[in-house]
Write an enzyme that holds these catalytic residues in place. Structure first.
Site, PDB file in Angstrom:
ATOM      1  N   ARG A  51      -6.117  10.221 -10.854  1.00 45.59           N
ATOM      2  CA  ARG A  51      -5.519  10.902  -9.683  1.00 45.59           C
ATOM      3  C   ARG A  51      -4.996   9.816  -8.743  1.00 45.59           C
ATOM      4  O   ARG A  51      -5.614   9.473  -7.759  1.00 45.59           O
ATOM      5  CB  ARG A  51      -6.590  11.777  -9.016  1.00 45.59           C
ATOM      6  CG  ARG A  51      -6.089  12.833  -8.082  1.00 45.59           C
ATOM      7  CD  ARG A  51      -5.609  12.296  -6.727  1.00 45.59           C
ATOM      8  NE  ARG A  51      -6.650  12.051  -5.753  1.00 45.59           N
ATOM      9  CZ  ARG A  51      -6.654  10.995  -4.929  1.00 45.59           C
ATOM     10  NH1 ARG A  51      -5.702  10.070  -4.966  1.00 45.59           N
ATOM     11  NH2 ARG A  51      -7.635  10.833  -4.067  1.00 45.59           N
ATOM     12  N   ASP A  91     -14.003   6.170  -1.753  1.00 47.47           N
ATOM     13  CA  ASP A  91     -13.059   6.057  -0.652  1.00 47.47           C
ATOM     14  C   ASP A  91     -12.359   7.383  -0.368  1.00 47.47           C
ATOM     15  O   ASP A  91     -12.132   7.743   0.791  1.00 47.47           O
ATOM     16  CB  ASP A  91     -12.041   4.986  -1.042  1.00 47.47           C
ATOM     17  CG  ASP A  91     -11.135   4.602   0.080  1.00 47.47           C
ATOM     18  OD1 ASP A  91     -11.581   4.642   1.236  1.00 47.47           O
ATOM     19  OD2 ASP A  91      -9.966   4.243  -0.195  1.00 47.47           O
ATOM     20  N   ASP A  92     -12.012   8.108  -1.426  1.00 47.09           N
ATOM     21  CA  ASP A  92     -11.240   9.345  -1.243  1.00 47.09           C
ATOM     22  C   ASP A  92     -12.090  10.443  -0.608  1.00 47.09           C
ATOM     23  O   ASP A  92     -11.588  11.247   0.170  1.00 47.09           O
ATOM     24  CB  ASP A  92     -10.666   9.801  -2.587  1.00 47.09           C
ATOM     25  CG  ASP A  92      -9.775   8.728  -3.167  1.00 47.09           C
ATOM     26  OD1 ASP A  92      -8.769   8.397  -2.521  1.00 47.09           O
ATOM     27  OD2 ASP A  92     -10.113   8.171  -4.232  1.00 47.09           O
ATOM     28  N   GLU A 101     -12.168   4.722  -6.646  1.00 51.89           N
ATOM     29  CA  GLU A 101     -10.863   5.033  -6.055  1.00 51.89           C
ATOM     30  C   GLU A 101     -10.010   5.839  -7.018  1.00 51.89           C
ATOM     31  O   GLU A 101      -9.839   5.459  -8.190  1.00 51.89           O
ATOM     32  CB  GLU A 101     -10.153   3.700  -5.724  1.00 51.89           C
ATOM     33  CG  GLU A 101      -8.936   3.839  -4.866  1.00 51.89           C
ATOM     34  CD  GLU A 101      -9.253   4.233  -3.426  1.00 51.89           C
ATOM     35  OE1 GLU A 101     -10.115   3.609  -2.783  1.00 51.89           O
ATOM     36  OE2 GLU A 101      -8.612   5.197  -2.944  1.00 51.89           O
ATOM     37  N   ASP A 102      -9.498   6.927  -6.525  1.00 57.14           N
ATOM     38  CA  ASP A 102      -8.503   7.733  -7.239  1.00 57.14           C
ATOM     39  C   ASP A 102      -8.960   8.193  -8.625  1.00 57.14           C
ATOM     40  O   ASP A 102      -8.187   8.172  -9.589  1.00 57.14           O
ATOM     41  CB  ASP A 102      -7.153   6.991  -7.280  1.00 57.14           C
ATOM     42  CG  ASP A 102      -6.508   6.944  -5.898  1.00 57.14           C
ATOM     43  OD1 ASP A 102      -7.176   7.322  -4.907  1.00 57.14           O
ATOM     44  OD2 ASP A 102      -5.339   6.538  -5.791  1.00 57.14           O
ATOM     45  N   TYR A 140       0.873  -1.180   0.000  1.00 61.20           N
ATOM     46  CA  TYR A 140       0.000   0.000   0.000  1.00 61.20           C
ATOM     47  C   TYR A 140       0.903   1.221   0.000  1.00 61.20           C
ATOM     48  O   TYR A 140       2.084   1.133  -0.350  1.00 61.20           O
ATOM     49  CB  TYR A 140      -0.903  -0.135   1.249  1.00 61.20           C
ATOM     50  CG  TYR A 140      -2.067   0.806   1.319  1.00 61.20           C
ATOM     51  CD1 TYR A 140      -2.976   0.902   0.283  1.00 61.20           C
ATOM     52  CD2 TYR A 140      -2.260   1.600   2.443  1.00 61.20           C
ATOM     53  CE1 TYR A 140      -4.052   1.778   0.363  1.00 61.20           C
ATOM     54  CE2 TYR A 140      -3.340   2.469   2.527  1.00 61.20           C
ATOM     55  CZ  TYR A 140      -4.225   2.560   1.483  1.00 61.20           C
ATOM     56  OH  TYR A 140      -5.281   3.425   1.567  1.00 61.20           O
ATOM     57  N   LYS A 196      -5.747  -2.050  -2.693  1.00 63.24           N
ATOM     58  CA  LYS A 196      -6.894  -1.798  -1.808  1.00 63.24           C
ATOM     59  C   LYS A 196      -7.623  -3.114  -1.517  1.00 63.24           C
ATOM     60  O   LYS A 196      -8.059  -3.361  -0.397  1.00 63.24           O
ATOM     61  CB  LYS A 196      -7.874  -0.814  -2.466  1.00 63.24           C
ATOM     62  CG  LYS A 196      -7.327   0.599  -2.589  1.00 63.24           C
ATOM     63  CD  LYS A 196      -7.681   1.462  -1.377  1.00 63.24           C
ATOM     64  CE  LYS A 196      -7.025   2.830  -1.488  1.00 63.24           C
ATOM     65  NZ  LYS A 196      -7.226   3.665  -0.311  1.00 63.24           N
ATOM     66  N   ASN A 242      -0.512  11.540   0.056  1.00 62.57           N
ATOM     67  CA  ASN A 242       0.275  10.339  -0.216  1.00 62.57           C
ATOM     68  C   ASN A 242       0.916  10.445  -1.592  1.00 62.57           C
ATOM     69  O   ASN A 242       0.402  11.165  -2.447  1.00 62.57           O
ATOM     70  CB  ASN A 242      -0.640   9.107  -0.206  1.00 62.57           C
ATOM     71  CG  ASN A 242      -1.245   8.864   1.158  1.00 62.57           C
ATOM     72  OD1 ASN A 242      -0.560   8.924   2.158  1.00 62.57           O
ATOM     73  ND2 ASN A 242      -2.549   8.620   1.189  1.00 62.57           N
TER      74      ASN A 242
HETATM   75  N1  LIG Z   1      -4.664   9.812   3.897  1.00 61.94           N
HETATM   76  C1  LIG Z   1      -5.660   9.361   3.184  1.00 61.94           C
HETATM   77  O1  LIG Z   1      -6.367   8.421   3.564  1.00 61.94           O
HETATM   78  C2  LIG Z   1      -5.966   9.994   1.874  1.00 61.94           C
HETATM   79  C3  LIG Z   1      -5.106  10.854   1.299  1.00 61.94           C
HETATM   80  N2  LIG Z   1      -5.402  11.440   0.116  1.00 61.94           N
HETATM   81  C4  LIG Z   1      -4.388  12.288  -0.485  1.00 61.94           C
HETATM   82  O2  LIG Z   1      -4.851  13.610  -0.540  1.00 61.94           O
HETATM   83  C5  LIG Z   1      -4.297  14.256  -1.664  1.00 61.94           C
HETATM   84  C6  LIG Z   1      -5.387  14.980  -2.410  1.00 61.94           C
HETATM   85  O3  LIG Z   1      -6.357  14.077  -2.864  1.00 61.94           O
HETATM   86  P1  LIG Z   1      -7.749  14.613  -3.441  1.00 61.94           P
HETATM   87  O4  LIG Z   1      -8.421  15.490  -2.479  1.00 61.94           O
HETATM   88  O5  LIG Z   1      -8.469  13.464  -3.931  1.00 61.94           O
HETATM   89  O6  LIG Z   1      -7.211  15.481  -4.666  1.00 61.94           O
HETATM   90  P2  LIG Z   1      -7.955  16.614  -5.469  1.00 61.94           P
HETATM   91  O7  LIG Z   1      -7.223  16.766  -6.740  1.00 61.94           O
HETATM   92  O8  LIG Z   1      -9.407  16.360  -5.491  1.00 61.94           O
HETATM   93  O9  LIG Z   1      -7.720  17.937  -4.580  1.00 61.94           O
HETATM   94  C7  LIG Z   1      -6.493  18.567  -4.438  1.00 61.94           C
HETATM   95  C8  LIG Z   1      -6.736  19.938  -3.856  1.00 61.94           C
HETATM   96  O10 LIG Z   1      -5.489  20.485  -3.513  1.00 61.94           O
HETATM   97  C9  LIG Z   1      -5.410  21.800  -4.052  1.00 61.94           C
HETATM   98  N3  LIG Z   1      -4.028  22.136  -4.342  1.00 61.94           N
HETATM   99  C10 LIG Z   1      -3.212  21.601  -5.250  1.00 61.94           C
HETATM  100  N4  LIG Z   1      -2.006  22.190  -5.202  1.00 61.94           N
HETATM  101  C11 LIG Z   1      -2.081  23.123  -4.236  1.00 61.94           C
HETATM  102  C12 LIG Z   1      -1.159  24.060  -3.713  1.00 61.94           C
HETATM  103  N5  LIG Z   1       0.087  24.140  -4.157  1.00 61.94           N
HETATM  104  N6  LIG Z   1      -1.592  24.872  -2.726  1.00 61.94           N
HETATM  105  C13 LIG Z   1      -2.844  24.802  -2.269  1.00 61.94           C
HETATM  106  N7  LIG Z   1      -3.742  23.925  -2.714  1.00 61.94           N
HETATM  107  C14 LIG Z   1      -3.360  23.092  -3.691  1.00 61.94           C
HETATM  108  C15 LIG Z   1      -6.250  21.776  -5.302  1.00 61.94           C
HETATM  109  O11 LIG Z   1      -6.588  23.096  -5.619  1.00 61.94           O
HETATM  110  P3  LIG Z   1      -7.418  23.507  -6.924  1.00 61.94           P
HETATM  111  O12 LIG Z   1      -8.798  23.005  -6.670  1.00 61.94           O
HETATM  112  O13 LIG Z   1      -7.336  24.993  -6.919  1.00 61.94           O
HETATM  113  O14 LIG Z   1      -6.764  22.852  -8.076  1.00 61.94           O
HETATM  114  C16 LIG Z   1      -7.407  20.906  -4.828  1.00 61.94           C
HETATM  115  O15 LIG Z   1      -8.344  21.694  -4.144  1.00 61.94           O
HETATM  116  C17 LIG Z   1      -3.573  13.181  -2.457  1.00 61.94           C
HETATM  117  O16 LIG Z   1      -2.196  13.260  -2.198  1.00 61.94           O
HETATM  118  C18 LIG Z   1      -4.090  11.888  -1.900  1.00 61.94           C
HETATM  119  O17 LIG Z   1      -3.111  10.871  -1.923  1.00 61.94           O
HETATM  120  C19 LIG Z   1      -6.588  11.227  -0.523  1.00 61.94           C
HETATM  121  C20 LIG Z   1      -7.489  10.364  -0.001  1.00 61.94           C
HETATM  122  C21 LIG Z   1      -7.219   9.643   1.227  1.00 61.94           C
HETATM  123  C1  LIG Z   2      -5.200   6.675   0.636  1.00 66.98           C
HETATM  124  C2  LIG Z   2      -5.859   7.068  -0.586  1.00 66.98           C
HETATM  125  O1  LIG Z   2      -6.933   6.589  -0.896  1.00 66.98           O
HETATM  126  C3  LIG Z   2      -5.232   8.035  -1.440  1.00 66.98           C
HETATM  127  O2  LIG Z   2      -4.194   8.579  -1.088  1.00 66.98           O
HETATM  128  O3  LIG Z   2      -5.783   8.284  -2.507  1.00 66.98           O
HETATM  129 MG   LIG Z   3      -7.406   6.896  -2.908  1.00 61.82          MG
END
Ligand SMILES: NC(=O)C1=CN([C@@H]2O[C@H](COP(=O)(O)OP(=O)(O)OC[C@H]3O[C@@H](n4cnc5c(N)ncnc54)[C@H](OP(=O)(O)O)[C@@H]3O)[C@@H](O)[C@H]2O)C=CC1
Ligand SMILES: CC(=O)C(=O)O
Ligand SMILES: [Mg+2]
Length: 606
Positions: free
Chosen positions: A197, A310-311, A287-288, A144, A215, A462
């Site tokens: 993503r 999941d996200d 997912e993603d 993972y 997963k 991540n």
């Molecule tokens: N720990 C966990 O269980 C999980 C972790 N994650 C992690 O979270 C991260 C984001 O995932 P997700 O929400 O799906 O992604 P998205 O692409 O949906 O969202 C990313 C967000 O970050 C913003 N962003 C990007 N670059 C910057 C920057 N330099 N400064 C400020 N804001 C920024 C984007 O802004 P804009 O909208 O303006 O483009 C957007 O709002 C990934 O790395 C993923 O691995 C996700 C799910 C679960």
């Molecule tokens: C953990 C997870 O689902 C992610 O980083 O997208």
């Molecule tokens: Mg994910």
């Protein structure tokens, strides 16, 4: 000889193939005659890929579902035509586990450990799961995040055998047939990605397959869903990743991503085929996906299918659990806190919404009120009302009245949050200045109540390379004051003579138990209250021992027990909401969940 043929699909018939065991004829060269003439065929001649499927002899050793390797007993070796195919030693599963763990530990390169694990999964499924369950803290980072991220980036080069279904634009109009090509019939959980993503690594196209595979390995190891009920799927509509498009080893469609109607038609065909083939109670975990599709797919299929993102949703439940558990260390009640997010996408807005929902339940205030103490920063700065017209729909509820603020550090200074959550996918964004400002803001609380540890800082992105900061940075820059957790794991840190332990705030705590709860209750839809139920169950599992270490999540070593509790709480909610179809409701849902869980111990063969 008794050959046990695998069950056939409806409408299939057995071809009366010549078994290689039947009258082999010696040839001049001393080999056995090539009865099908395949070895003599040239490339231009058409031949039939004859195959037979028997759970005995040589093919038993090559069937990962049944293979036990050296653990086949003497009796089994006799009964199943294994004599001579194995060296004389008979090993226990424990000894096999010890040997493979020893071998895996020899590899210094994490990707080698990953391929060793995948090879084991391909060779001996039960041993793979035994290793993963017994050594979960050591192997989780391999199968993972973070290593699965690197595996996806290099998936084309390390690809050996397909581990899931690839559904590309080429399969348009034939997806139901494609589903029928998968050898298993009774699927309970599908994890599907379109690879756009992948973690915080962006568009990896078809190579995102590593994510559904990883997963689902956790669905089995952590949540006890049997492996044969799990189906990893990658939808390939192309990729906009130029590097991959120019990579000769890339395994996906070499075209730019299909969008709009073409994309949604393919997804719709897939979702319809899934329901037609596996019924209403199959769980589809998105997912993603990129956020421009993720929210829409969830809204569209949430009313017709058993779907879960999941996200958006799993992450929300795990973070809410971590925050609620953290209250013991940071003080106050949930409604007392002020939240600031860096990143307003799937994870950020999903978490924000579930926190707001929980605050509303506690305060009985409308959710619009609860949202006011939650602020989000995206790539253009703080989300404020003057930006409302240009915001994506999922950001609009967070556009509060405020002057525009361009950067995170400014936002920390003006909003003065107690909780900072990173969900941007961009590493190193919680700088020294940001962590110091968070600490300075909260100094007054800690000086009044020295027992409190504020701020709470969650770096969720991540893999590790994208983490907003490291554990060491969080503890050092906050002078040991912060409670910290991250999406990918960090080792304990020593600061000023004290050891600091950080938790892993990752949806892996939630989705396996959540899925098990849905499956065991025969739920037909996912409801937000089930997410709250999962979150509550997780928060309740944090032990005093974890709190003493400053951790707001329980150890992964207890994950099967944790998953059973999550499953039970989710199932209870499904029954309460009238969404469960497995009736009557079992009285003791925790015991029932435990009894449903797959165990990887070898079975004896007649
Ligand atoms: N720990 C966990 O269980 C999980 C972790 N994650 C992690 O979270 C991260 C984001 O995932 P997700 O929400 O799906 O992604 P998205 O692409 O949906 O969202 C990313 C967000 O970050 C913003 N962003 C990007 N670059 C910057 C920057 N330099 N400064 C400020 N804001 C920024 C984007 O802004 P804009 O909208 O303006 O483009 C957007 O709002 C990934 O790395 C993923 O691995 C996700 C799910 C679960
Ligand atoms: C953990 C997870 O689902 C992610 O980083 O997208
Ligand atoms: Mg994910």
């Amino acid at each position: 000889m008794e050959n046990t043929l695998k069950p056939l699909r409806d409408g299939e018939c057995v071809l009366d193939v010549l078994s290689p065991r039947s009258t082999p004829r010696p040839t001049v060269a001393g080999g056995v005659e090539d009865v099908y003439g395949e070895d003599r065929a040239t490339e231009d001649q058409l031949v039939t890929p004859w195959t037979f499927s028997v759970a005995s002899g040589y093919s038993l050793l090559r069937d990962p579902q049944y293979n036990k390797g050296l653990a086949f007993t003497e009796k089994e070796r006799d009964a199943h035509y294994l004599r001579g195919l194995l060296p004389p030693t008979v090993s226990s599963q424990q000894l096999q586990e010890k040997k493979i763990m020893h071998n895996i530990r020899q590899y210094e390169v994490p990707l080698q450990k990953y391929t060793a694990m995948m090879d084991l999964q391909e060779r001996n499924e039960r041993l793979f799961y035994k290793l993963l369950i017994d050594n979960v803290e050591e192997l989780l980072p391999i199968v993972y995040t973070p290593v699965v991220g690197e595996a996806c980036q290099k998936y084309g080069s390390i690809f050996k055998r397909p581990q899931g279904l690839y559904i590309s634009l080429k399969e348009k109009g034939k997806i139901l047939e494609v589903l029928k090509n998968w050898p298993e019939r009774s699927i309970q959980v599908i994890v599907v990605t379109d690879g756009e993503r992948i973690l915080g690594l962006g568009d990896l196209g078809c190579q995102g397959m590593g994510i559904p595979v990883g997963k689902l390995a956790l669905y089995t190891a952590l949540g006890g869903v049997r492996p044969s009920a799990c189906l990893p799927v990658t939808i390939d509509v192309g990729t906009n990743n130029e590097k991959l498009l120019n990579d000769e080893f890339y395994i996906g469609l070499r075209q730019k991503r299909a969008t709009g109607k073409e994309y949604y038609d393919l997804l719709h065909e897939f979702m319809s085929a899934v329901k037609q083939n596996y019924g209403e109670k199959v769980l589809v975990q998105f997912e993603d996906f990129a956020n421009h599709n993720a929210f829409e797919l969830l809204a569209k299929y949430g009313t017709t299918h058993l779907v879960f993102n999941d996200d958006i949703q799993g992450t929300a439940a795990v973070v809410l659990a971590g925050v609620v558990a953290a209250l013991k260390l940071i003080g106050g009640t949930l409604p007392d806190h002020k939240f600031l997010f860096l990143g307003a996408g799937e994870a950020g807005t999903g978490i924000a919404e579930l926190i707001a929902l929980e605050i509303s339940k506690q305060t009985k205030a409308p959710i619009e009120e609860s949202r006011k103490q939650i602020w989000l920063v995206d790539s253009k700065g703080l989300i404020v009302s003057s930006r409302a017209n240009s915001l994506q729909h999922f950001k609009k509820p967070w556009a509060h009245e405020h002057e525009p603020v361009g950067t995170l550090i400014e936002a920390v200074k003006v909003i003065k949050p107690t909780v900072l959550i990173g969900s941007s996918g961009v590493g190193k964004t919680f700088t020294k200045e940001v962590v110091e400002a968070m600490t300075a803001n909260n100094k007054k609380y800690t000086s009044i109540m020295p027992g409190l540890q504020i701020p709470l800082i969650l770096a969720l992105s991540n893999p590790t390379s994208q983490s907003e900061c490291t554990a060491e940075e969080a503890y050092t820059w906050s002078e040991g004051r912060a409670i910290f957790a991250s999406g990918s794991p960090f080792d304990p840190v020593e600061y000023n003579g004290k050891i600091y332990y950080s938790g892993q705030s990752n949806n892996a705590y939630i989705f396996p138990g959540f899925g098990l709860g849905l499956v065991m209750s025969g739920a037909i839809r996912v409801h937000d209250d089930m997410l709250l139920a999962a979150s509550e169950a997780l928060a309740n599992q944090v032990t005093e021992e974890s709190y003493k270490k400053g951790m707001t999540y329980p150890p992964f070593t207890d994950i099967r027990k944790i998953s059973a509790n999550i499953a039970a709480n989710v199932a209870a909610k499904a029954y309460e909401l009238g969404l469960a179809t497995h009736l009557p409701r079992p009285e003791n849902l925790v015991k029932y969940a435990e009894s449903c869980m797959y165990t990887p111990l070898y079975r004896n063969y007649r």
